[in-house]
Design an enzyme around this catalytic site. Sequence first.
Site, PDB file in Angstrom:
ATOM      1  N   GLY A  18       0.838  -1.203   0.000  1.00 45.99           N
ATOM      2  CA  GLY A  18       0.000   0.000   0.000  1.00 45.99           C
ATOM      3  C   GLY A  18       0.868   1.247   0.000  1.00 45.99           C
ATOM      4  N   ARG A  21     -11.739  -8.978  22.584  1.00 50.17           N
ATOM      5  CA  ARG A  21     -11.617  -8.077  23.747  1.00 50.17           C
ATOM      6  C   ARG A  21     -12.611  -6.920  23.661  1.00 50.17           C
ATOM      7  NH1 ARG A  21      -9.196  -3.449  24.684  1.00 50.17           N
ATOM      8  NH2 ARG A  21      -7.994  -3.415  22.758  1.00 50.17           N
ATOM      9  N   TYR A  63      -0.502 -17.871   0.019  1.00 46.95           N
ATOM     10  CA  TYR A  63      -1.676 -16.983  -0.004  1.00 46.95           C
ATOM     11  C   TYR A  63      -2.952 -17.802   0.183  1.00 46.95           C
ATOM     12  CZ  TYR A  63      -4.859 -13.332  -1.828  1.00 46.95           C
ATOM     13  OH  TYR A  63      -5.869 -12.401  -1.998  1.00 46.95           O
ATOM     14  N   THR A 121     -10.713  -8.036  -8.299  1.00 46.93           N
ATOM     15  CA  THR A 121     -11.224  -6.668  -8.236  1.00 46.93           C
ATOM     16  C   THR A 121     -10.164  -5.712  -8.777  1.00 46.93           C
ATOM     17  OG1 THR A 121     -12.608  -7.264  -6.368  1.00 46.93           O
ATOM     18  CG2 THR A 121     -12.131  -4.929  -6.628  1.00 46.93           C
TER      19      THR A 121
HETATM   20  P1  NAD Z   1      -3.166  -4.477  -1.774  1.00 49.77           P
HETATM   21  O1  NAD Z   1      -1.893  -5.225  -1.835  1.00 49.77           O
HETATM   22  O2  NAD Z   1      -3.295  -3.222  -2.574  1.00 49.77           O
HETATM   23  O3  NAD Z   1      -3.554  -4.121  -0.277  1.00 49.77           O
HETATM   24  C1  NAD Z   1      -3.128  -4.861   0.837  1.00 49.77           C
HETATM   25  C2  NAD Z   1      -2.713  -3.884   1.926  1.00 49.77           C
HETATM   26  O4  NAD Z   1      -2.303  -4.630   3.097  1.00 49.77           O
HETATM   27  C3  NAD Z   1      -1.516  -3.019   1.514  1.00 49.77           C
HETATM   28  O5  NAD Z   1      -1.763  -1.674   1.859  1.00 49.77           O
HETATM   29  C4  NAD Z   1      -0.355  -3.604   2.327  1.00 49.77           C
HETATM   30  O6  NAD Z   1       0.659  -2.660   2.586  1.00 49.77           O
HETATM   31  C5  NAD Z   1      -1.087  -4.062   3.585  1.00 49.77           C
HETATM   32  N1  NAD Z   1      -0.380  -5.097   4.329  1.00 49.77           N
HETATM   33  C6  NAD Z   1       0.216  -6.205   3.846  1.00 49.77           C
HETATM   34  N2  NAD Z   1       0.758  -6.924   4.849  1.00 49.77           N
HETATM   35  C7  NAD Z   1       0.483  -6.222   5.998  1.00 49.77           C
HETATM   36  C8  NAD Z   1       0.787  -6.434   7.368  1.00 49.77           C
HETATM   37  N3  NAD Z   1       1.484  -7.516   7.778  1.00 49.77           N
HETATM   38  N4  NAD Z   1       0.364  -5.514   8.277  1.00 49.77           N
HETATM   39  C9  NAD Z   1      -0.330  -4.413   7.892  1.00 49.77           C
HETATM   40  N5  NAD Z   1      -0.632  -4.167   6.596  1.00 49.77           N
HETATM   41  C10 NAD Z   1      -0.240  -5.063   5.673  1.00 49.77           C
HETATM   42  O7  NAD Z   1      -4.320  -5.516  -2.191  1.00 49.77           O
HETATM   43  P2  NAD Z   1      -5.894  -5.325  -2.367  1.00 49.77           P
HETATM   44  O8  NAD Z   1      -6.226  -5.761  -3.726  1.00 49.77           O
HETATM   45  O9  NAD Z   1      -6.312  -4.002  -1.895  1.00 49.77           O
HETATM   46  O10 NAD Z   1      -6.425  -6.445  -1.360  1.00 49.77           O
HETATM   47  C11 NAD Z   1      -6.971  -6.131  -0.096  1.00 49.77           C
HETATM   48  C12 NAD Z   1      -7.479  -7.400   0.566  1.00 49.77           C
HETATM   49  O11 NAD Z   1      -8.497  -7.976  -0.244  1.00 49.77           O
HETATM   50  C13 NAD Z   1      -6.399  -8.464   0.739  1.00 49.77           C
HETATM   51  O12 NAD Z   1      -6.596  -9.117   1.970  1.00 49.77           O
HETATM   52  C14 NAD Z   1      -6.659  -9.411  -0.399  1.00 49.77           C
HETATM   53  O13 NAD Z   1      -6.237 -10.712  -0.098  1.00 49.77           O
HETATM   54  C15 NAD Z   1      -8.161  -9.319  -0.551  1.00 49.77           C
HETATM   55  N6  NAD Z   1      -8.571  -9.675  -1.911  1.00 49.77           N
HETATM   56  C16 NAD Z   1      -8.352  -8.828  -2.951  1.00 49.77           C
HETATM   57  C17 NAD Z   1      -8.717  -9.212  -4.234  1.00 49.77           C
HETATM   58  C18 NAD Z   1      -8.520  -8.316  -5.419  1.00 49.77           C
HETATM   59  O14 NAD Z   1      -8.778  -8.761  -6.539  1.00 49.77           O
HETATM   60  N7  NAD Z   1      -8.110  -7.081  -5.298  1.00 49.77           N
HETATM   61  C19 NAD Z   1      -9.292 -10.467  -4.452  1.00 49.77           C
HETATM   62  C20 NAD Z   1      -9.459 -11.312  -3.357  1.00 49.77           C
HETATM   63  C21 NAD Z   1      -9.117 -10.911  -2.095  1.00 49.77           C
END
Ligand code: NAD
Length: 314
Positions: free
Chosen positions: A38, A106, A145, A175
């Site tokens: 992010g 909590r 993952y 997405t």
């Molecule tokens: P992204 O990589 O843009 O966002 C993930 C965010 O989590 C980032 O800001 C990253 O810095 C943060 N992050 C990662 N590890 C971390 C940690 N240990 N502690 C704190 N922050 C942490 O991805 P996204 O597409 O925005 O996905 C968001 C969520 O939705 C994820 O959990 C992903 O698995 C889920 N998801 C997304 C999609 C998609 O197509 N975009 C599909 C299925 C699931």
Amino acid sequence: MSLRVLVTGGAGFIGSHLCKRLVEDGCDVLCVDNYFTGAKQNVVFLQAYDNFELMRHDVTFPLYVEVDQIYNLACPASPLHYQFDPVQTTKTSVHGAINMLGLAKRTRAKILQASTSEVYGDPEEHPQTETYWGRVNPVGIRACYDEGKRCAETLFFDYQRQHGLAIKVARIFNTYGPNMHRDDGRVVSNFIVQALQGNPITIYGSGEQTRSFCYVSDLVEGLIRLMASPDALHGPINLGNPGEFQIIELAQKVLAMTGSHSELVYESLPEDDPVQRQPDITLARTNLDWSPAVDLDEGLGETIRYFERALSEA
Ligand code: NAD
Ligand code: UDP
């Protein structure tokens, strides 16, 4: 008092849109992120609002805050990034879930998990319904993952059964939209950036594999509705756009919409890359009265305009 909402991974692609929506809805939003994938730029404009707060924190460590709702989105989502440090990816999903569930226990907060269509692996059932248990290779390169997310779902349901937590599990399908990182590595952003820069469009495999692409505003609406649904509704519930496209079709659309003359180059298909993916969203339609409103052409148009601006400012 306004609702205190924690969004982990809030500076990421989906998280940034969710934070914006929650701030606009008047919630008191705490965005937590370690900035692995992010970026502060995604949410920095929200700091002008006094109902938004940004905190650097890694969810693999415990977090002590007072909240009413938790959206647990922290986890890299692009294969390129989640395979960069696979052990950390599993830790983020599993330790992150344990820590956020502990926080929910909590504070008695309601907690929503951003799960994924990847729990279905390379599916034999098509389209995928929530009752399908999936076909995941537990030792392959996507397992950090897929299995991490599967274990997180297990933890959510065990905390619900064992501790009576109010849980929500959303299985999110591919997405896309503005705020994806230009080097994110996922297919929509890759193709658009390649087309706009006149670089070759990288098709992995034959390009006949399919995905179903959901525009981010639709997804955010689905997440908000799921969180607001009756406590008895835990999910898992699919959120995605049922429109299914071959990757080659996506490439052709992006070329046509950008007017780009980039050539198509074929590269090897990554290990365990699912052949097909399409959500059955009957449950979401019935229980949340939710279905996507933005089709692929409209969503791609918005995303192309975003990247045109982002690349011209870079
Ligand atoms: P992204 O990589 O843009 O966002 C993930 C965010 O989590 C980032 O800001 C990253 O810095 C943060 N992050 C990662 N590890 C971390 C940690 N240990 N502690 C704190 N922050 C942490 O991805 P996204 O597409 O925005 O996905 C968001 C969520 O939705 C994820 O959990 C992903 O698995 C889920 N998801 C997304 C999609 C998609 O197509 N975009 C599909 C299925 C699931
Ligand atoms: N893909 C591709 N070229 C790229 C990036 C991805 O052909 O530059 C393919 C990838 O092999 C997969 C599909 O597009 O079949 C979707 O990939 P993505 O990484 O976006 O998401 P996921 O595989 O997790 O659904």
